[in-house]
Design a protein around this motif. Structure first.
Motif, mmCIF file in Angstrom:
data_model
loop_
_atom_site.group_PDB
_atom_site.id
_atom_site.type_symbol
_atom_site.label_atom_id
_atom_site.label_comp_id
_atom_site.label_asym_id
_atom_site.label_seq_id
_atom_site.Cartn_x
_atom_site.Cartn_y
_atom_site.Cartn_z
ATOM 1 N N PHE A 171 -11.907 48.467 94.656
ATOM 2 C CA PHE A 171 -12.544 49.761 94.870
ATOM 3 C C PHE A 171 -13.583 49.668 95.979
ATOM 4 O O PHE A 171 -14.234 48.634 96.149
ATOM 5 C CB PHE A 171 -13.257 50.246 93.603
ATOM 6 N N THR A 172 -13.729 50.765 96.710
ATOM 7 C CA THR A 172 -14.881 50.901 97.588
ATOM 8 C C THR A 172 -16.111 51.189 96.725
ATOM 9 O O THR A 172 -16.011 51.337 95.513
ATOM 10 C CB THR A 172 -14.698 52.076 98.558
ATOM 11 N N GLN A 173 -17.250 51.304 97.361
ATOM 12 C CA GLN A 173 -18.413 51.833 96.659
ATOM 13 C C GLN A 173 -18.112 53.270 96.236
ATOM 14 O O GLN A 173 -17.189 53.911 96.752
ATOM 15 C CB GLN A 173 -19.638 51.804 97.558
ATOM 16 N N ASP A 174 -18.885 53.793 95.293
ATOM 17 C CA ASP A 174 -18.611 55.142 94.815
ATOM 18 C C ASP A 174 -18.965 56.199 95.860
ATOM 19 O O ASP A 174 -19.948 56.055 96.593
ATOM 20 C CB ASP A 174 -19.368 55.424 93.506
ATOM 21 N N TYR A 175 -18.163 57.244 95.903
ATOM 22 C CA TYR A 175 -18.452 58.402 96.749
ATOM 23 C C TYR A 175 -18.785 59.631 95.901
ATOM 24 O O TYR A 175 -19.041 60.715 96.434
ATOM 25 C CB TYR A 175 -17.296 58.711 97.703
ATOM 26 N N TYR A 176 -18.764 59.459 94.599
ATOM 27 C CA TYR A 176 -19.135 60.508 93.647
ATOM 28 C C TYR A 176 -19.867 59.807 92.518
ATOM 29 O O TYR A 176 -19.316 58.893 91.894
ATOM 30 C CB TYR A 176 -17.875 61.204 93.130
ATOM 31 N N PRO A 177 -21.121 60.191 92.256
ATOM 32 C CA PRO A 177 -21.918 59.443 91.270
ATOM 33 C C PRO A 177 -21.384 59.603 89.855
ATOM 34 O O PRO A 177 -20.685 60.572 89.552
ATOM 35 C CB PRO A 177 -23.314 60.072 91.407
ATOM 36 N N PRO A 178 -21.718 58.664 88.952
ATOM 37 C CA PRO A 178 -21.294 58.791 87.562
ATOM 38 C C PRO A 178 -21.739 60.125 86.968
ATOM 39 O O PRO A 178 -22.841 60.602 87.244
ATOM 40 C CB PRO A 178 -22.010 57.615 86.874
ATOM 41 N N THR A 179 -20.878 60.734 86.191
ATOM 42 C CA THR A 179 -21.186 62.034 85.609
ATOM 43 C C THR A 179 -20.622 62.113 84.200
ATOM 44 O O THR A 179 -20.046 61.149 83.694
ATOM 45 C CB THR A 179 -20.618 63.168 86.492
ATOM 46 N N GLU A 180 -20.774 63.275 83.567
ATOM 47 C CA GLU A 180 -20.370 63.421 82.175
ATOM 48 C C GLU A 180 -18.934 63.899 82.028
ATOM 49 O O GLU A 180 -18.413 64.629 82.867
ATOM 50 C CB GLU A 180 -21.278 64.432 81.468
ATOM 51 N N SER A 181 -18.338 63.499 80.913
ATOM 52 C CA SER A 181 -17.117 64.131 80.424
ATOM 53 C C SER A 181 -17.535 65.034 79.269
ATOM 54 O O SER A 181 -18.517 64.759 78.572
ATOM 55 C CB SER A 181 -16.115 63.085 79.944
ATOM 56 N N SER A 182 -16.792 66.127 79.056
ATOM 57 C CA SER A 182 -17.198 67.114 78.057
ATOM 58 C C SER A 182 -16.006 67.635 77.275
ATOM 59 O O SER A 182 -14.857 67.549 77.723
ATOM 60 C CB SER A 182 -17.921 68.282 78.728
ATOM 61 N N TYR A 183 -16.311 68.197 76.110
ATOM 62 C CA TYR A 183 -15.324 68.865 75.275
ATOM 63 C C TYR A 183 -15.411 70.373 75.500
ATOM 64 O O TYR A 183 -16.505 70.927 75.640
ATOM 65 C CB TYR A 183 -15.594 68.605 73.794
ATOM 66 N N ALA A 184 -14.257 71.030 75.474
ATOM 67 C CA ALA A 184 -14.209 72.488 75.503
ATOM 68 C C ALA A 184 -13.192 72.950 74.469
ATOM 69 O O ALA A 184 -12.153 72.311 74.272
ATOM 70 C CB ALA A 184 -13.832 73.001 76.887
ATOM 71 N N ALA A 185 -13.507 74.066 73.800
ATOM 72 C CA ALA A 185 -12.638 74.578 72.734
ATOM 73 C C ALA A 185 -12.794 76.086 72.632
ATOM 74 O O ALA A 185 -13.744 76.669 73.160
ATOM 75 C CB ALA A 185 -12.990 73.929 71.402
ATOM 76 N N ILE A 186 -11.860 76.722 71.961
ATOM 77 C CA ILE A 186 -11.979 78.148 71.677
ATOM 78 C C ILE A 186 -12.934 78.366 70.518
ATOM 79 O O ILE A 186 -13.747 79.292 70.515
ATOM 80 C CB ILE A 186 -10.594 78.749 71.379
ATOM 81 N N ASP A 187 -12.855 77.489 69.519
ATOM 82 C CA ASP A 187 -13.702 77.557 68.339
ATOM 83 C C ASP A 187 -14.873 76.597 68.505
ATOM 84 O O ASP A 187 -14.677 75.380 68.609
ATOM 85 C CB ASP A 187 -12.882 77.191 67.098
ATOM 86 N N THR A 188 -16.087 77.123 68.524
ATOM 87 C CA THR A 188 -17.250 76.255 68.721
ATOM 88 C C THR A 188 -17.475 75.317 67.535
ATOM 89 O O THR A 188 -18.268 74.383 67.633
ATOM 90 C CB THR A 188 -18.519 77.093 68.951
ATOM 91 N N GLY A 189 -16.778 75.568 66.442
ATOM 92 C CA GLY A 189 -16.871 74.673 65.298
ATOM 93 C C GLY A 189 -15.769 73.637 65.256
ATOM 94 O O GLY A 189 -15.531 73.003 64.226
ATOM 95 N N ALA A 190 -15.084 73.433 66.370
ATOM 96 C CA ALA A 190 -13.969 72.483 66.436
ATOM 97 C C ALA A 190 -14.403 71.093 65.981
ATOM 98 O O ALA A 190 -15.495 70.623 66.328
ATOM 99 C CB ALA A 190 -13.423 72.418 67.854
#
Length: 239
Positions: free
Chosen positions: A101-120
């Motif tokens: 790999f080269t050095q990063d060109y996009y800094p570390p960031t978050e992964s997230s959950y998405a749902a229709i039901d907020t109580g998923a």
């Protein structure tokens, strides 16, 4: 950010990058906006297209773009079908055993959950993620039922049609979808990966050096930050 290497270790090619090579083939998925996608003219577009063109210009390389499905993107780099991977690929120790790999060109960031039901139920429910991603690897270790799909769009569709309780992906990929649909954020963000870099064959040290120098120059003069904010918004992490 995204994507966990699939399968067993692959043998690296023995031929090294030759400085006299006429064209550097830039391999991308073309299915992960805004990182990379195919526009209405049938051309590779997005943040990584603009970035890749600028890197090639600064490195004084002639580049052409090649698309490849995600699940075989590392094997086909190693096999010589193209010379780089520039496809939202997170830098991970497992991948680094097979490619460089080269050095990063996009800094570390978050992964997230998405749902229709907020109580998923994120711990015991069915969670959709793209095959071969760091998100899929994470879900598999949470106790939830992992439902894998070949493309990111299919993971979102699985939630909308009721196949999955939630989708887990890069937050920057999901953000415009959540803003424009009935999906909502669920749970806490999860930091994964060591930022995004260009993937190259282990033997292509000279090519890596050229791209690393180009990325450094873009960080130093602010061009990379401007590009990140253009494609991902003012709140994106910068250098």
């Amino acid at each position: 950010m995204k994507k966990l290497m699939l399968g067993t270790a692959l043998l690296a090619m023995t031929a090294s990058f030759a400085s006299a090579q006429d064209v550097v083939r830039m391999g991308t998925e073309g299915a992960y906006p805004p990182y990379n996608f195919i526009n209405d003219n049938g051309e590779v577009d997005g943040f990584e297209r603009e970035l890749g063109d600028e890197l090639c210009a600064r490195a004084e390389l002639t580049c052409e773009w090649v698309t490849n499905e995600w699940d075989s993107i590392i094997p086909n780099l190693v096999s010589g079908n193209y010379d780089t991977i520039i496809a939202g690929m997170s830098i991970t120790a497992e991948r680094d055993e097979v490619i460089d790999f080269t050095q990063d060109y996009y800094p570390p960031t978050e992964s997230s959950y998405a749902a229709i039901d907020t109580g998923a139920d994120l711990k015991g429910g069915v969670i959709a993620a793209q095959t071969g991603t760091i998100q899929a690897g994470y879900v598999a270790e949470t106790g939830a039922t992992l439902l894998e799909f070949a493309t990111p769009d299919e993971t979102v569709a699985a939630v909308k049609n009721g196949e999955a309780d939630a989708v887990f992906a890069d937050k920057d990929f999901l953000a415009p979808i959540v803003a424009e649909s009935d999906l909502e954020w669920v749970g806490e963000g999860v930091p994964l990966g060591g930022g995004i870099g260009l993937g190259l064959r282990e033997s292509d040290a000279e090519l890596k050096t050229k791209f690393d120098a180009a990325i450094t120059s873009m960080k130093e003069d602010g061009t990379l930050n401007t590009m990140l904010q253009k494609w991902f918004g003012e709140e994106i992490g910068t250098y």
